[in-house]
Scaffold this motif. Structure first.
Motif, PDB file in Angstrom:
ATOM      1  N   PHE A   1      -6.630   8.272   2.630  1.00 35.97           N
ATOM      2  CA  PHE A   1      -6.382   7.947   4.038  1.00 35.97           C
ATOM      3  C   PHE A   1      -4.964   8.366   4.444  1.00 35.97           C
ATOM      4  CE2 PHE A   1     -10.232   5.510   3.908  1.00 35.97           C
ATOM      5  CZ  PHE A   1     -10.675   5.501   5.225  1.00 35.97           C
ATOM      6  N   TYR A   2      -4.009   8.161   3.550  1.00 30.53           N
ATOM      7  CA  TYR A   2      -2.617   8.543   3.832  1.00 30.53           C
ATOM      8  C   TYR A   2      -2.507  10.050   4.025  1.00 30.53           C
ATOM      9  CZ  TYR A   2       2.452   8.930   3.266  1.00 30.53           C
ATOM     10  OH  TYR A   2       3.784   9.202   3.450  1.00 30.53           O
ATOM     11  N   LYS A   3      -3.145  10.812   3.158  1.00 33.34           N
ATOM     12  CA  LYS A   3      -3.096  12.273   3.266  1.00 33.34           C
ATOM     13  C   LYS A   3      -3.716  12.754   4.580  1.00 33.34           C
ATOM     14  CE  LYS A   3      -3.239  13.635  -1.620  1.00 33.34           C
ATOM     15  NZ  LYS A   3      -4.113  14.190  -2.676  1.00 33.34           N
ATOM     16  N   THR A   4      -4.775  12.088   5.010  1.00 34.08           N
ATOM     17  CA  THR A   4      -5.485  12.526   6.208  1.00 34.08           C
ATOM     18  C   THR A   4      -4.838  12.030   7.497  1.00 34.08           C
ATOM     19  OG1 THR A   4      -7.526  12.449   4.930  1.00 34.08           O
ATOM     20  CG2 THR A   4      -7.762  12.621   7.306  1.00 34.08           C
TER      21      THR A   4
ATOM     22  N   LEU B   1       2.048   9.980  -4.866  1.00 34.64           N
ATOM     23  CA  LEU B   1       2.349  11.265  -4.235  1.00 34.64           C
ATOM     24  C   LEU B   1       3.774  11.765  -4.480  1.00 34.64           C
ATOM     25  CD1 LEU B   1       0.515  10.824  -0.806  1.00 34.64           C
ATOM     26  CD2 LEU B   1      -0.272  12.029  -2.845  1.00 34.64           C
ATOM     27  N   LYS B   2       4.729  10.874  -4.474  1.00 32.80           N
ATOM     28  CA  LYS B   2       6.125  11.324  -4.607  1.00 32.80           C
ATOM     29  C   LYS B   2       6.640  11.280  -6.038  1.00 32.80           C
ATOM     30  CE  LYS B   2       7.286  10.405   0.145  1.00 32.80           C
ATOM     31  NZ  LYS B   2       7.891   9.524   1.094  1.00 32.80           N
TER      32      LYS B   2
ATOM     33  N   LYS C   1       0.836  -1.207   0.000  1.00 36.26           N
ATOM     34  CA  LYS C   1       0.000   0.000   0.000  1.00 36.26           C
ATOM     35  C   LYS C   1       0.869   1.255   0.000  1.00 36.26           C
ATOM     36  CE  LYS C   1      -3.787  -1.998   2.710  1.00 36.26           C
ATOM     37  NZ  LYS C   1      -4.486  -1.893   3.996  1.00 36.26           N
ATOM     38  N   LEU C   2       1.896   1.248   0.861  1.00 36.93           N
ATOM     39  CA  LEU C   2       2.777   2.410   0.955  1.00 36.93           C
ATOM     40  C   LEU C   2       3.504   2.654  -0.368  1.00 36.93           C
ATOM     41  CD1 LEU C   2       3.859   4.617   2.807  1.00 36.93           C
ATOM     42  CD2 LEU C   2       5.676   3.038   3.498  1.00 36.93           C
ATOM     43  N   GLU C   3       3.936   1.600  -0.998  1.00 34.85           N
ATOM     44  CA  GLU C   3       4.608   1.719  -2.298  1.00 34.85           C
ATOM     45  C   GLU C   3       3.675   2.364  -3.332  1.00 34.85           C
ATOM     46  OE1 GLU C   3       6.392  -1.235  -5.772  1.00 34.85           O
ATOM     47  OE2 GLU C   3       6.049  -2.039  -3.757  1.00 34.85           O
ATOM     48  N   CYS C   4       2.431   1.918  -3.368  1.00 38.56           N
ATOM     49  CA  CYS C   4       1.450   2.488  -4.312  1.00 38.56           C
ATOM     50  C   CYS C   4       1.188   3.958  -4.022  1.00 38.56           C
ATOM     51  CB  CYS C   4       0.141   1.708  -4.246  1.00 38.56           C
ATOM     52  SG  CYS C   4       0.263   0.027  -4.838  1.00 38.56           S
TER      53      CYS C   4
END
Length: 172
Positions: A46-49, A20-21, A12-15
């Motif tokens: 969810f990551y942004k929040t 984003l990066k 999930k973090l990779e995606c």
């Protein structure tokens, strides 16, 4: 017993980082990783929040009736989408919100009550047939029991014979 997680934290973090990066589109990452685009969109939101912690697998969460009602009222009042409501209230499974809406529409406040999980306790309380008693059967009872057993055996043999016959002579 833990539930099976379909996508692990690192995936999930990779995606999310690709979007984003590296500024890849959600659609491109979706095709690259062969997963639905809405998953990418949800993880990014969810990551942004909430940050990286939002991507961790969660244990089954129980929500109170009051919380469920609050979520439904805010959705109605502010015309939020299920995704937006899920992000706002930190509910990763938006199908759960949809279920709350249906339950509330069908059953009112009672539909939002938490339901007990597992086998109902009443299942263990039913009375079983009495097992063999200690006193011996009379001759008449023995004969009746044997007669019943023979009837059952006879019915079973008839059904078996019918199955064998049906297999030998299949209808065209």
């Amino acid at each position: 017993m833990e539930r099976k997680v379909k996508y692990d934290y690192t995936f999930k973090l990779e995606c999310v980082e690709l979007v984003l990066k590296k500024h890849y589109s959600e659609e491109y990452v979706s095709k690259l990783k062969q997963i639905p685009r809405w998953n990418i969109r949800k993880w990014v939101s969810f990551y942004k929040t909430y940050g990286e912690i939002a991507l961790l697998p969660r244990i089954n969460q129980n929500y109170s009736k009051e919380f469920k009602l609050k979520v439904l009222k805010v959705i109605e009042k502010e015309s939020l989408s299920l995704m937006a409501a899920g992000v706002r209230f930190n509910i990763p499974n938006i199908s759960m919100i949809l279920k709350w809406k249906k339950d509330f529409a069908n059953f009112g406040l009672e539909g939002l009550e938490s339901k007990p999980k597992g086998k109902p306790k009443s299942m263990g309380n039913f009375k079983r047939k009495k097992s063999k008693s200690d006193k011996p059967l009379t001759r008449e009872e023995e004969l009746l029991k044997e007669n019943e057993r023979l009837r059952c055996e006879n019915e079973l043999l008839k059904k078996l014979q019918a199955l064998i016959q049906a297999r030998r002579n299949p209808k065209p």
